[in-house]
Design a protein around this motif. Sequence first.
Motif, PDB file in Angstrom:
ATOM      1  N   ARG A 153       0.829  -1.209   0.000  1.00  0.00           N
ATOM      2  CA  ARG A 153       0.000   0.000   0.000  1.00  0.00           C
ATOM      3  C   ARG A 153       0.865   1.260   0.000  1.00  0.00           C
ATOM      4  O   ARG A 153       0.603   2.209  -0.736  1.00  0.00           O
ATOM      5  CB  ARG A 153      -0.926  -0.009   1.217  1.00  0.00           C
ATOM      6  N   LYS A 154       1.936   1.269   0.795  1.00  0.00           N
ATOM      7  CA  LYS A 154       2.825   2.435   0.860  1.00  0.00           C
ATOM      8  C   LYS A 154       3.558   2.651  -0.459  1.00  0.00           C
ATOM      9  O   LYS A 154       3.674   3.783  -0.931  1.00  0.00           O
ATOM     10  CB  LYS A 154       3.845   2.272   1.993  1.00  0.00           C
ATOM     11  N   ALA A 189       1.104   4.047  -2.990  1.00  0.00           N
ATOM     12  CA  ALA A 189       0.778   5.445  -2.668  1.00  0.00           C
ATOM     13  C   ALA A 189       1.935   6.370  -3.036  1.00  0.00           C
ATOM     14  O   ALA A 189       1.713   7.473  -3.560  1.00  0.00           O
ATOM     15  CB  ALA A 189       0.428   5.579  -1.187  1.00  0.00           C
ATOM     16  N   GLN A 190       3.172   5.951  -2.777  1.00  0.00           N
ATOM     17  CA  GLN A 190       4.334   6.770  -3.127  1.00  0.00           C
ATOM     18  C   GLN A 190       4.456   6.931  -4.639  1.00  0.00           C
ATOM     19  O   GLN A 190       4.735   8.029  -5.136  1.00  0.00           O
ATOM     20  CB  GLN A 190       5.618   6.161  -2.561  1.00  0.00           C
ATOM     21  N   GLU A 224       1.995   6.679  -6.839  1.00  0.00           N
ATOM     22  CA  GLU A 224       0.884   7.537  -7.261  1.00  0.00           C
ATOM     23  C   GLU A 224       1.215   9.004  -7.008  1.00  0.00           C
ATOM     24  O   GLU A 224       1.043   9.853  -7.892  1.00  0.00           O
ATOM     25  CB  GLU A 224      -0.397   7.156  -6.534  1.00  0.00           C
ATOM     26  N   GLU A 225       1.695   9.308  -5.833  1.00  0.00           N
ATOM     27  CA  GLU A 225       2.025  10.693  -5.488  1.00  0.00           C
ATOM     28  C   GLU A 225       3.098  11.251  -6.422  1.00  0.00           C
ATOM     29  O   GLU A 225       2.978  12.370  -6.930  1.00  0.00           O
ATOM     30  CB  GLU A 225       2.502  10.770  -4.032  1.00  0.00           C
ATOM     31  N   TRP A 237      -5.295   8.322 -11.702  1.00  0.00           N
ATOM     32  CA  TRP A 237      -4.612   7.108 -11.265  1.00  0.00           C
ATOM     33  C   TRP A 237      -5.570   5.936 -11.293  1.00  0.00           C
ATOM     34  O   TRP A 237      -6.726   6.065 -10.885  1.00  0.00           O
ATOM     35  CB  TRP A 237      -4.081   7.333  -9.849  1.00  0.00           C
ATOM     36  N   TYR A 254      -5.421   1.675 -10.301  1.00  0.00           N
ATOM     37  CA  TYR A 254      -4.637   0.568  -9.755  1.00  0.00           C
ATOM     38  C   TYR A 254      -5.449  -0.722  -9.837  1.00  0.00           C
ATOM     39  O   TYR A 254      -6.662  -0.713  -9.617  1.00  0.00           O
ATOM     40  CB  TYR A 254      -4.275   0.854  -8.290  1.00  0.00           C
TER      41      TYR A 254
END
Length: 163
Positions: free
Chosen positions: A77-78, A81-82, A84-85, A100, A102
């Motif tokens: 998940r991290k 998220a990284q 994506e950011e 985005w 996923y």
Amino acid sequence: QFCIMGGQSSKPQQRVLIAVDGSSHSQNAFDWYRTNLATPGEDVILFHTGSLPNYLMAPTGISASDSDVQRANESLRKRVAQLEESMMEQCKRHSMQCRWKYADSLSPGPAVVDASAEEKADLVVMGTRGLGTIRRTILGSVSEFVSSHSRRPVVVVPPPPQQ
């Protein structure tokens, strides 16, 4: 197909799916698209697929503890998220309209093909590692799978020349 509006021709809005995975190869594909094909107003879908490692998902005779699965899930998940950011920040910096998407999948090739169909993409853009014939035969190639199975046009961006 072009429309004439106000004496100027304009293309209909394109929907482009760019496969991203955080590698230099997918970054190269994104940069190539941005530099060579991107036009204002295009709907750009940044697509990433991933999943927990096989040994946590498939019955192997060795059972993973709930805490191992939970840690792996949190780590995944991290990372997602990284990524994506980072990618959305690049879109913002270059005034691109991106969103985005996923998918949780162990098979990235079919996931890209499915996502491009679901999104009705006009074009799929992805990078390649540039493997030789023998390594590609043994390891398989996501870009080769997508270009062979997609019903959408696919641009496979090769790695930049070695310097």
